[in-house]
Write a protein that holds these residues in place. Sequence first.
Motif, PDB file in Angstrom:
ATOM      1  N   ILE A   1     -14.184   8.533   2.904  1.00  0.00           N
ATOM      2  CA  ILE A   1     -12.928   8.504   3.227  1.00  0.00           C
ATOM      3  C   ILE A   1     -12.018   9.576   3.096  1.00  0.00           C
ATOM      4  CG2 ILE A   1     -10.720   7.126   3.111  1.00  0.00           C
ATOM      5  CD1 ILE A   1     -12.860   4.546   3.097  1.00  0.00           C
ATOM      6  N   ALA A   2     -12.194  10.185   1.620  1.00  0.00           N
ATOM      7  CA  ALA A   2     -11.378  11.422   1.049  1.00  0.00           C
ATOM      8  C   ALA A   2     -11.668  12.700   2.003  1.00  0.00           C
ATOM      9  CB  ALA A   2     -11.616  11.496  -0.394  1.00  0.00           C
ATOM     10  N   LEU A   3     -12.983  12.758   2.386  1.00  0.00           N
ATOM     11  CA  LEU A   3     -13.309  13.898   2.919  1.00  0.00           C
ATOM     12  C   LEU A   3     -13.003  13.795   4.497  1.00  0.00           C
ATOM     13  CD1 LEU A   3     -16.579  14.766   1.448  1.00  0.00           C
ATOM     14  CD2 LEU A   3     -14.770  16.073   1.279  1.00  0.00           C
ATOM     15  N   HIS A   4     -13.308  12.821   5.130  1.00  0.00           N
ATOM     16  CA  HIS A   4     -13.078  12.788   6.661  1.00  0.00           C
ATOM     17  C   HIS A   4     -12.011  11.653   7.247  1.00  0.00           C
ATOM     18  CE1 HIS A   4     -16.746  15.141   6.219  1.00  0.00           C
ATOM     19  NE2 HIS A   4     -17.339  14.156   5.602  1.00  0.00           N
ATOM     20  N   GLY A   5     -11.410  11.233   6.475  1.00  0.00           N
ATOM     21  CA  GLY A   5     -10.536  10.115   6.860  1.00  0.00           C
ATOM     22  C   GLY A   5      -9.223  11.018   7.353  1.00  0.00           C
ATOM     23  N   ARG A   6      -8.729  10.110   8.376  1.00  0.00           N
ATOM     24  CA  ARG A   6      -7.310  10.517   9.243  1.00  0.00           C
ATOM     25  C   ARG A   6      -6.361   9.733   8.415  1.00  0.00           C
ATOM     26  NH1 ARG A   6      -5.171   8.089  13.246  1.00  0.00           N
ATOM     27  NH2 ARG A   6      -7.306   7.202  14.024  1.00  0.00           N
ATOM     28  N   LEU A   7      -5.264  10.455   8.124  1.00  0.00           N
ATOM     29  CA  LEU A   7      -4.188   9.945   7.315  1.00  0.00           C
ATOM     30  C   LEU A   7      -3.405   8.888   8.378  1.00  0.00           C
ATOM     31  CD1 LEU A   7      -3.001   9.885   4.592  1.00  0.00           C
ATOM     32  CD2 LEU A   7      -1.187  11.664   5.312  1.00  0.00           C
ATOM     33  N   LEU A   8      -3.323   7.805   8.049  1.00  0.00           N
ATOM     34  CA  LEU A   8      -2.655   6.868   8.749  1.00  0.00           C
ATOM     35  C   LEU A   8      -1.106   6.950   8.342  1.00  0.00           C
ATOM     36  CD1 LEU A   8      -2.651   4.298  10.667  1.00  0.00           C
ATOM     37  CD2 LEU A   8      -3.072   2.842   8.890  1.00  0.00           C
ATOM     38  N   PHE A   9      -0.665   6.780   7.098  1.00  0.00           N
ATOM     39  CA  PHE A   9       0.293   6.967   6.530  1.00  0.00           C
ATOM     40  C   PHE A   9       0.554   7.297   5.058  1.00  0.00           C
ATOM     41  CE2 PHE A   9      -0.360   2.504   5.342  1.00  0.00           C
ATOM     42  CZ  PHE A   9       0.288   2.390   4.119  1.00  0.00           C
ATOM     43  N   ASP A  10       1.555   7.998   4.571  1.00  0.00           N
ATOM     44  CA  ASP A  10       1.389   8.194   3.226  1.00  0.00           C
ATOM     45  C   ASP A  10       2.934   8.229   2.556  1.00  0.00           C
ATOM     46  OD1 ASP A  10       1.174   9.774   0.838  1.00  0.00           O
ATOM     47  OD2 ASP A  10       0.823  11.429   1.711  1.00  0.00           O
ATOM     48  N   ASP A  11       3.224   7.153   1.742  1.00  0.00           N
ATOM     49  CA  ASP A  11       4.593   6.966   1.354  1.00  0.00           C
ATOM     50  C   ASP A  11       4.442   7.595  -0.281  1.00  0.00           C
ATOM     51  OD1 ASP A  11       5.270   5.635   3.560  1.00  0.00           O
ATOM     52  OD2 ASP A  11       4.932   3.529   2.910  1.00  0.00           O
ATOM     53  N   ASN A  12       3.628   7.897  -0.715  1.00  0.00           N
ATOM     54  CA  ASN A  12       3.549   8.606  -1.881  1.00  0.00           C
ATOM     55  C   ASN A  12       2.588   9.804  -1.974  1.00  0.00           C
ATOM     56  OD1 ASN A  12       3.170   8.771  -5.004  1.00  0.00           O
ATOM     57  ND2 ASN A  12       2.836   6.758  -5.430  1.00  0.00           N
TER      58      ASN A  12
ATOM     59  N   ALA B   1     -11.760  11.653  14.317  1.00  0.00           N
ATOM     60  CA  ALA B   1     -11.904  12.893  15.182  1.00  0.00           C
ATOM     61  C   ALA B   1     -13.540  13.209  14.881  1.00  0.00           C
ATOM     62  CB  ALA B   1     -11.220  14.059  14.635  1.00  0.00           C
ATOM     63  N   GLY B   2     -13.908  13.282  16.240  1.00  0.00           N
ATOM     64  CA  GLY B   2     -15.413  13.790  16.416  1.00  0.00           C
ATOM     65  C   GLY B   2     -16.322  12.492  16.140  1.00  0.00           C
ATOM     66  N   GLN B   3     -15.704  11.446  16.326  1.00  0.00           N
ATOM     67  CA  GLN B   3     -16.926   9.930  16.221  1.00  0.00           C
ATOM     68  C   GLN B   3     -16.479   9.534  17.703  1.00  0.00           C
ATOM     69  OE1 GLN B   3     -18.962   9.222  13.705  1.00  0.00           O
ATOM     70  NE2 GLN B   3     -17.913  11.365  12.866  1.00  0.00           N
ATOM     71  N   THR B   4     -17.365   8.639  18.078  1.00  0.00           N
ATOM     72  CA  THR B   4     -17.299   7.837  19.212  1.00  0.00           C
ATOM     73  C   THR B   4     -17.160   6.489  19.094  1.00  0.00           C
ATOM     74  OG1 THR B   4     -19.794   7.849  19.317  1.00  0.00           O
ATOM     75  CG2 THR B   4     -18.853   9.401  20.799  1.00  0.00           C
ATOM     76  N   ALA B   5     -16.079   5.856  19.337  1.00  0.00           N
ATOM     77  CA  ALA B   5     -15.788   4.422  19.047  1.00  0.00           C
ATOM     78  C   ALA B   5     -15.958   3.757  20.639  1.00  0.00           C
ATOM     79  CB  ALA B   5     -14.464   4.069  18.492  1.00  0.00           C
TER      80      ALA B   5
ATOM     81  N   ALA C   1       0.587  -1.129  -0.107  1.00  0.00           N
ATOM     82  CA  ALA C   1      -0.184   0.068   0.046  1.00  0.00           C
ATOM     83  C   ALA C   1       0.916   1.216  -0.008  1.00  0.00           C
ATOM     84  CB  ALA C   1      -1.072   0.049   1.009  1.00  0.00           C
ATOM     85  N   GLN C   2       0.216   2.258  -0.655  1.00  0.00           N
ATOM     86  CA  GLN C   2       1.165   3.482  -0.628  1.00  0.00           C
ATOM     87  C   GLN C   2       0.805   4.605   0.334  1.00  0.00           C
ATOM     88  OE1 GLN C   2       3.609   4.204  -3.520  1.00  0.00           O
ATOM     89  NE2 GLN C   2       3.535   1.935  -2.895  1.00  0.00           N
ATOM     90  N   PHE C   3      -0.660   4.671   0.550  1.00  0.00           N
ATOM     91  CA  PHE C   3      -1.306   5.481   1.673  1.00  0.00           C
ATOM     92  C   PHE C   3      -2.308   4.769   2.160  1.00  0.00           C
ATOM     93  CE2 PHE C   3      -2.723   7.154  -2.261  1.00  0.00           C
ATOM     94  CZ  PHE C   3      -4.242   7.157  -2.055  1.00  0.00           C
ATOM     95  N   ALA C   4      -2.800   5.313   3.317  1.00  0.00           N
ATOM     96  CA  ALA C   4      -3.824   4.692   4.149  1.00  0.00           C
ATOM     97  C   ALA C   4      -4.461   5.706   4.932  1.00  0.00           C
ATOM     98  CB  ALA C   4      -3.587   3.252   4.901  1.00  0.00           C
ATOM     99  N   PHE C   5      -5.735   5.592   4.972  1.00  0.00           N
ATOM    100  CA  PHE C   5      -6.633   6.482   5.964  1.00  0.00           C
ATOM    101  C   PHE C   5      -7.526   5.675   7.046  1.00  0.00           C
ATOM    102  CE2 PHE C   5      -6.391   8.845   2.133  1.00  0.00           C
ATOM    103  CZ  PHE C   5      -6.458  10.152   2.580  1.00  0.00           C
ATOM    104  N   VAL C   6      -7.538   6.049   8.434  1.00  0.00           N
ATOM    105  CA  VAL C   6      -8.609   5.503   9.068  1.00  0.00           C
ATOM    106  C   VAL C   6      -9.897   6.277   8.925  1.00  0.00           C
ATOM    107  CG1 VAL C   6      -8.926   5.433  11.772  1.00  0.00           C
ATOM    108  CG2 VAL C   6      -6.491   4.967  10.968  1.00  0.00           C
ATOM    109  N   HIS C   7     -10.966   5.578   8.855  1.00  0.00           N
ATOM    110  CA  HIS C   7     -12.120   6.429   8.974  1.00  0.00           C
ATOM    111  C   HIS C   7     -13.014   5.470   9.735  1.00  0.00           C
ATOM    112  CE1 HIS C   7     -13.953   2.800   6.463  1.00  0.00           C
ATOM    113  NE2 HIS C   7     -12.787   2.475   5.849  1.00  0.00           N
ATOM    114  N   GLY C   8     -14.320   6.228   9.851  1.00  0.00           N
ATOM    115  CA  GLY C   8     -15.361   5.560  10.753  1.00  0.00           C
ATOM    116  C   GLY C   8     -15.330   5.995  12.122  1.00  0.00           C
TER     117      GLY C   8
END
Length: 130
Positions: A82-93, A34-38, A23-30
């Motif tokens: 995900i593109a709007l609200h995801g939190r970047l996990l890592f970005d290698d590209n 931020a602003g969500q309750t898990a 994988a080149q990049f990933a986001f945490v979503h759901g």
Amino acid sequence: MASVSTLPPDESQVGAALRRAGAQFAFVHGSRTAGQTARIDSDLDVGAWWAGTPPQPWEVDLPDGVDLVVLNSAPLWLAGRIALHGRLLFDDNPPARVRWQSDTRRIWLDERPYLLQRQKEWREAVLSHG
């Protein structure tokens, strides 16, 4: 009998596993953004993107409790969120991530009003037929 962990997966381990899978990049979503309750036992929702042919989500060796979305083939409604609200996990590209994120946001925001209108019309048609 195996015990079930109530701790969320370690994000650094998830990122390392996704990188090993190419994988080149990933986001945490759901619920873990931020602003969500898990809840403590909520899974970790992750969306990842590959430069080449991506694997199927079940082909990636991830820790228990991770729900993977392959962004290369995700439906627009999910990729857009995900593109709007995801939190970047890592970005290698970064160039690929910026291109994917900006294109996906633009397309989703352009299409969203039409999709919402079609959903409204469908609900009204269902309700009118009892």
